[in-house]
Design an enzyme around this catalytic site. Structure first.
Site, PDB file in Angstrom:
ATOM      1  N   HIS A  72       8.042   6.311 -12.571  1.00  0.00           N
ATOM      2  CA  HIS A  72       8.673   5.845 -11.411  1.00  0.00           C
ATOM      3  C   HIS A  72       9.424   4.549 -11.443  1.00  0.00           C
ATOM      4  CE1 HIS A  72       6.377   8.597  -8.409  1.00  0.00           C
ATOM      5  NE2 HIS A  72       6.858   9.195  -9.478  1.00  0.00           N
ATOM      6  N   TYR A 201       5.644   3.818   1.176  1.00  0.00           N
ATOM      7  CA  TYR A 201       4.671   3.017   1.854  1.00  0.00           C
ATOM      8  C   TYR A 201       5.229   2.898   3.121  1.00  0.00           C
ATOM      9  CZ  TYR A 201       2.282   1.705  -2.506  1.00  0.00           C
ATOM     10  OH  TYR A 201       1.641   1.885  -3.745  1.00  0.00           O
ATOM     11  N   PRO A 293      -6.616  -0.714  -1.804  1.00  0.00           N
ATOM     12  CA  PRO A 293      -5.741   0.321  -2.404  1.00  0.00           C
ATOM     13  C   PRO A 293      -4.379  -0.065  -2.359  1.00  0.00           C
ATOM     14  CG  PRO A 293      -6.936   1.618  -0.620  1.00  0.00           C
ATOM     15  CD  PRO A 293      -7.421   0.158  -0.802  1.00  0.00           C
ATOM     16  N   LYS A 297      -3.717  -1.565  -7.614  1.00  0.00           N
ATOM     17  CA  LYS A 297      -4.181  -2.428  -8.381  1.00  0.00           C
ATOM     18  C   LYS A 297      -5.677  -2.228  -8.980  1.00  0.00           C
ATOM     19  CE  LYS A 297      -0.311  -4.584  -8.975  1.00  0.00           C
ATOM     20  NZ  LYS A 297       0.450  -3.624  -9.574  1.00  0.00           N
ATOM     21  N   TYR A 385       4.482  -5.325  -8.513  1.00  0.00           N
ATOM     22  CA  TYR A 385       3.929  -4.000  -8.294  1.00  0.00           C
ATOM     23  C   TYR A 385       4.000  -3.400  -9.851  1.00  0.00           C
ATOM     24  CZ  TYR A 385       3.588   0.717  -6.287  1.00  0.00           C
ATOM     25  OH  TYR A 385       3.073   1.899  -6.007  1.00  0.00           O
TER      26      TYR A 385
END
Ligand code: APR
Ligand code: PHB
Length: 390
Positions: A72, A201, A293, A297, A385
C-alpha cells in the site's frame, strides 16, 4: 533440557526471534502456554512496515508474504464526510507498507521453525523463571502434567501483555507507564471485498471507524465503541449500518456486507515497562509495551525489539562481546517511545473523546485539515506510518 536461548511465548516476537537466531546458528527452545492452533486462531492486525518485512526476509520466511502481501503506497483520512489520501510513498521517498495478516506471519514462522527442527513446546504450563540474575538461568514448566526444567544462557520473555516474564522481575526493578482510553474497538472480519483498495481511517462525530483488509476477498472493519460495550449487542446488520453511516458517500456505496467470520471488542491502552533487561532476562514485544491499534504499530514494535535483541545475541555468541546486550534496553526503548507517541497521537486525532466536548472535536478537524493541506504535516504522519528506521 538445555539450550542457548529459552524463549517464552510463540507469538510473532518469540517466533521471529527464534528464526533469526536459528539462521545465525544459535539454538533456542520456545515454551508456549497455548496450542499452535489456538495461537493461529487469534485475529490480530495486519499492516507491516518495510523494516518488519525486511526482518522476516532475513529470517527466511518471506516467500508467501512476497506473493500474497498487498503493498500500500497510501492511506486515507476521512472527516467531515470527505476522504483525503496521504501519499505515503511520495512523502517518504518511495516507502510503503504491506498488508499481510499477523496470523499469516505467525503461520509462516511456525512452518519455518518446524522445517528447521527447532524445538517448540506447546501447552507448556506453569512456566516459572529462575536464576536470570546469575550465570545459569533455569525455566521450570509442566508438559502433559510432567515437571521439566530448561537450562539456558539467556531467557527472552516474548509472552505478551499477560505473560509471566514481566511478572518475574523483582518488585521495584521495573517502572511502568500507562494510559487506558475510555473506549474500545469493535472489530468485524468478513469474506467480502474491501470497500476501498487502501485503508480509510475515519473521524466521525459519533466515533472513529476503520476500513482495513486481509486480502482482495477478506475485509476487516472497526468501529469505536464504549469500553464496556458487549459484542452481543451488535448484530452483523447493526455493525454494517453504523459503519456505512460513518463513511464518506463513495466508500458507503462501495461497502459490501456479509456474515461476520469473527466479531470482538478490544480495549485501547498505551503501556510501557522499563527497562527491558534484567541480568540474563530480556523482554521483547507486548510483554513490555502496548500501543492502541490506531497506526498499526503493535506487531512492528515487537519486530524492532527482536531486531535489536537478535543482533545483540548474535554479537555475543559470535564475538564474545556484551556491548549489544548492554545497549539493548536503551536502543529498543528509544524506538518504542516514538511509536507510543505516534499511536497516542493518531488515537487522539481520530476518536471521539466525550470529555473534550465540541471544542475538542473542532481542534481535531483543524488538525486534520492541516494534515491534508500541508506536505510538512503529512510527511510527519507518513514517516511514522511507514515506520521509523530501526
Ligand atoms: N507461558 C508461556 N507462554 C505464554 C505465557 C506463559 N506464562 N503467557 C503468555 N504466553 C504466550 C501467549 O499464549 C502468546 O502466544 O506468549 C505469546 C505472546 O504473543 P503475543 O501476545 O502475540 O505477543 P508478541 O509476540 O509480543 O506480539 C506482539 O501481537 O498482540 C499483538 O499488537 C500485538 O501485534 C502485536 C504483536
Ligand atoms: C487491521 O487490519 O486489523 C488494522 C489495520 C490498521 C490499523 C489497525 C488494525 O491501524
Amino acid at each position: 533440557m538445555r539450550t542457548q536461548v529459552a524463549i517464552i511465548g510463540a507469538g510473532p516476537a518469540g517466533l521471529l526471534l527464534g528464526q533469526l537466531l536459528q539462521v545465525a546458528g544459535i539454538e533456542t527452545v520456545i515454551l508456549e502456554r497455548r496450542s499452535a492452533d489456538y495461537v493461529l486462531g487469534r485475529i490480530r492486525a495486519g499492516v507491516l512496515e518495510q523494516g518488519t518485512v525486511d526482518l522476516i526476509a532475513r529470517a527466511g520466511c518471506d516467500a508467501r508474504l512476497r506473493q500474497e502481501g498487498l503493498p500500500h503506497a497510501g492511506v486515507n483520512l476521512c472527516f467531515d464526510g470527505k476522504r483525503h489520501r496521504i501519499d505515503l510513498a511520495a512523502l517518504t521517498a518511495g516507502k510503503e507498507v504491506v498488508v499481510y495478516g499477523q496470523t499469516e506471519v505467525t503461520r509462516d514462522l511456525m512452518e519455518a521453525r518446524a522445517a528447521a527442527d527447532a524445538r517448540t513446546v506447546y501447552e507448556a504450563t506453569g512456566v516459572h523463571l529462575e536464576g536470570f540474575e546469575r550465570a545459569r538461568p533455569v525455566v521450570h514448566f509442566r508438559k502433559g502434567g510432567i515437571a521439566q526444567t530448561l537450562e539456558c544462557d539467556f531467557i527472552a520473555g516474548c509472552d505478551g501483555f499477560y505473560g509471566v516474564s514481566r511478572q518475574s522481575v523483582p518488585e521495584g526493578a521495573l517502572e511502568t507507564f500507562e494510559r487506558v482510553y475510555p473506549f474500545g474497538w469493535l472489530g468485524l472480519l468478513a469474506d467480502v471485498p474491501p470497500a476501498n483498495e487502501e485503508l480509510i481511517y475515519v473521524n466521525h462525530e459519533d466515533g472513529f471507524a476503520l476500513c482495513s483488509m486481509r486480502s482482495p476477498t477478506r475485509s476487516r472493519y472497526y468501529l469505536q465503541c464504549d469500553a464496556d460495550e458487549k459484542v452481543e449487542n451488535w448484530s452483523d446488520q447493526r455493525f454494517w449500518d453504523e459503519l456505512r453511516r460513518r463513511l464518506d458517500p463513495e466508500a458507503a456505496a462501495a461497502l459490501v456486507t456479509g456474515p461476520a467470520l469473527e466479531k470482538s471488542i478490544a480495549p485501547l491502552r498505551s503501556f510501557v515497562a522499563e527497562p527491558l533487561r534484567f541480568g540474563r532476562l530480556f523482554l521483547a514485544g507486548d510483554v513490555a509495551h502496548i500501543v492502541p491499534p490506531t497506526g498499526a504499530k503493535g506487531l512492528n514494535l515487537a519486530a524492532s525489539d527482536v531486531h535489536y535483541l537478535s543482533e545483540a545475541l548474535i554479537e555475543y555468541y559470535g564475538e564474545g562481546s556484551s556491548a549489544g546486550i548492554d545497549a539493548y534496553s536503551a536502543r529498543a526503548l528509544a524506538r518504542v517511545w516514538k511509536a507510543e507517541r505516534f499511536s497516542w497521537w493518531m488515537t487522539s486525532l481520530l476518536h471521539r473523546f466525550p470529555e473534550n466536548g465540541r471544542f475538542g472535536h473542532r481542534i481535531q478537524l483543524a488538525e486534520l485539515e492541516y494534515l491534508v493541506s500541508s506536505d510538512a504535516a503529512a510527511a510527519s504522519l507518513a514517516e511514522n506510518y511507514v515506520g521509523l528506521p530501526f
